[in-house]
Design an enzyme around this catalytic site. Structure first.
Site, PDB file in Angstrom:
ATOM      1  N   GLY A   1      -5.254  -1.267 -10.687  1.00 54.17           N
ATOM      2  CA  GLY A   1      -5.582  -2.620 -10.275  1.00 54.17           C
ATOM      3  C   GLY A   1      -7.087  -2.816 -10.210  1.00 54.17           C
ATOM      4  N   CYS A   2      -7.523  -4.061 -10.352  1.00 56.18           N
ATOM      5  CA  CYS A   2      -8.960  -4.335 -10.359  1.00 56.18           C
ATOM      6  C   CYS A   2      -9.600  -4.007  -9.009  1.00 56.18           C
ATOM      7  CB  CYS A   2      -9.230  -5.780 -10.761  1.00 56.18           C
ATOM      8  SG  CYS A   2      -8.308  -7.014  -9.817  1.00 56.18           S
ATOM      9  N   TYR A   3      -9.018  -4.510  -7.917  1.00 57.89           N
ATOM     10  CA  TYR A   3      -9.538  -4.168  -6.595  1.00 57.89           C
ATOM     11  C   TYR A   3      -9.414  -2.668  -6.339  1.00 57.89           C
ATOM     12  CZ  TYR A   3      -9.990  -8.984  -4.789  1.00 57.89           C
ATOM     13  OH  TYR A   3     -10.371 -10.278  -4.544  1.00 57.89           O
ATOM     14  N   ALA A   4      -8.282  -2.093  -6.779  1.00 58.26           N
ATOM     15  CA  ALA A   4      -8.060  -0.663  -6.546  1.00 58.26           C
ATOM     16  C   ALA A   4      -9.123   0.180  -7.240  1.00 58.26           C
ATOM     17  CB  ALA A   4      -6.663  -0.268  -7.020  1.00 58.26           C
TER      18      ALA A   4
END
Length: 323
Positions: free
Chosen positions: A120-123
């Site tokens: 994920g992008c935030y991850a």
């Protein structure tokens, strides 16, 4: 380099990530893009035929549809490799997690993988600075981690993009002009992979914010030095991360100098847009440390990461079409 072209199919080619992947593949010297007719995008048999014909399949679909797509692979098919951009398989131990820079063996694991999950992008922005510090014994595994992230509205999908681009939005959506917290129940879909991949005992508190710009993302993590396993200064942490990510193509620890890292005294979350870069910053003082990672949520946070993984899985230079 190969003497043939690899067949690539993007299942979900009309979505934001699928469109960006196709844009990156158009000029790729070693791929042939398999296309599905517009009226057959949801046709089971047509999709299954293309999936089983491809060397690499990108899944840019909702979770349920991604799981269904994987089930379409014929039992005797030993050549089709899957790169899933959805959340469906990121914490599945049978899938390789697609951050090539994360460990010394990550690239080899991705190269040998038949099933890779795009983070994920935030991850990605959370894990990149946190994993080395937890794995290196600086941050305790049971540290009560708190982080916040801010992203452009493209990260919220096609419906949000349409709403933000609505010419009448000031009347229809008056609050869209302001940054807005969401996932206030503290169950954001990226949290499970954040906890698992970093190796945290407890899930972090993560507070995401959507803002009125198209793309670009940052995640900020705040640390109390008194709660760490050893006495470190921001400069110590900066050196540790700099050494860990030395000589990477796409992950860089930026200079330990706020005057070089700020734009008119403010942090710029969009400076990595239209690249596959992730840039890590360390700020703070003797008592508190701030880690910030910025990246393009449609680049290193999605399509760029997917293509980087594809290049590695095909035995190609990982930077092809990404620099």
């Amino acid at each position: 380099m190969p003497t043939k072209k690899f067949n690539i199919y993007v299942d979900g080619q009309a979505g934001t990530t699928g469109l960006r992947i196709n844009e990156r593949l158009v000029n790729h010297p070693y791929v042939n893009i398999l296309k599905i007719d517009e009226d057959k995008r949801k046709d089971y048999d047509a999709r299954k035929e293309l999936i089983n014909s491809a060397d690499i399949v990108f899944l840019c679909l909702p979770d349920v549809a991604s799981i269904e797509a994987v089930s379409m692979i014929n039992p005797d098919n030993t050549h089709t490799k899957i790169i899933d951009a959805s959340t469906a398989h990121r914490t599945n131990p049978n899938w390789t997690y697609g951050i090539p820079e994360l460990t010394p063996t990550a690239r080899q694991e991705i190269a040998q993988s038949m099933r890779t999950a795009v983070p994920g992008c935030y991850a990605s922005a959370f894990i990149l600075p946190m994993y080395p510090l937890v794995n290196g014994g600086i941050i305790p595994k049971d540290y009560p981690v708190t982080a916040h992230g801010i992203s452009g509205y493209s990260g919220a999908g096609k419906s949000a993009i349409a709403e933000y681009n609505d010419p009448n939005r000031s009347n229809l959506f008056p609050t869209y002009d302001t940054p807005r917290h969401y996932a206030l129940g503290l169950h954001h879909k990226h949290i499970p992979e954040m906890q698992q991949k970093v190796g945290l005992t407890y899930a972090p508190i993560f507070s995401p914010i959507i803002a009125d710009y198209y793309e670009g993302l940052e995640v900020a993590i705040q640390l109390h030095t008194r709660l760490l396993n050893k006495k470190v200064t921001p400069a110590d942490v900066h050196k540790y991360l700099s050494d860990y990510y030395a000589n990477q193509n796409f992950v860089k620890v930026m200079p330990f100098n706020p005057s070089q890292c700020l734009d008119s005294n403010f942090f710029n979350p969009i400076a990595c847009n239209n690249t596959n870069k992730a840039e890590i910053f360390v700020f703070g003082n003797d008592d508190q440390i701030m880690l910030i990672t910025r990246l393009d949520n449609l680049g290193k946070g999605a399509s760029g990461a997917a293509v980087q993984n594809m290049n590695i899985m095909l035995g190609l230079d990982e930077t092809l079409t990404l620099i």
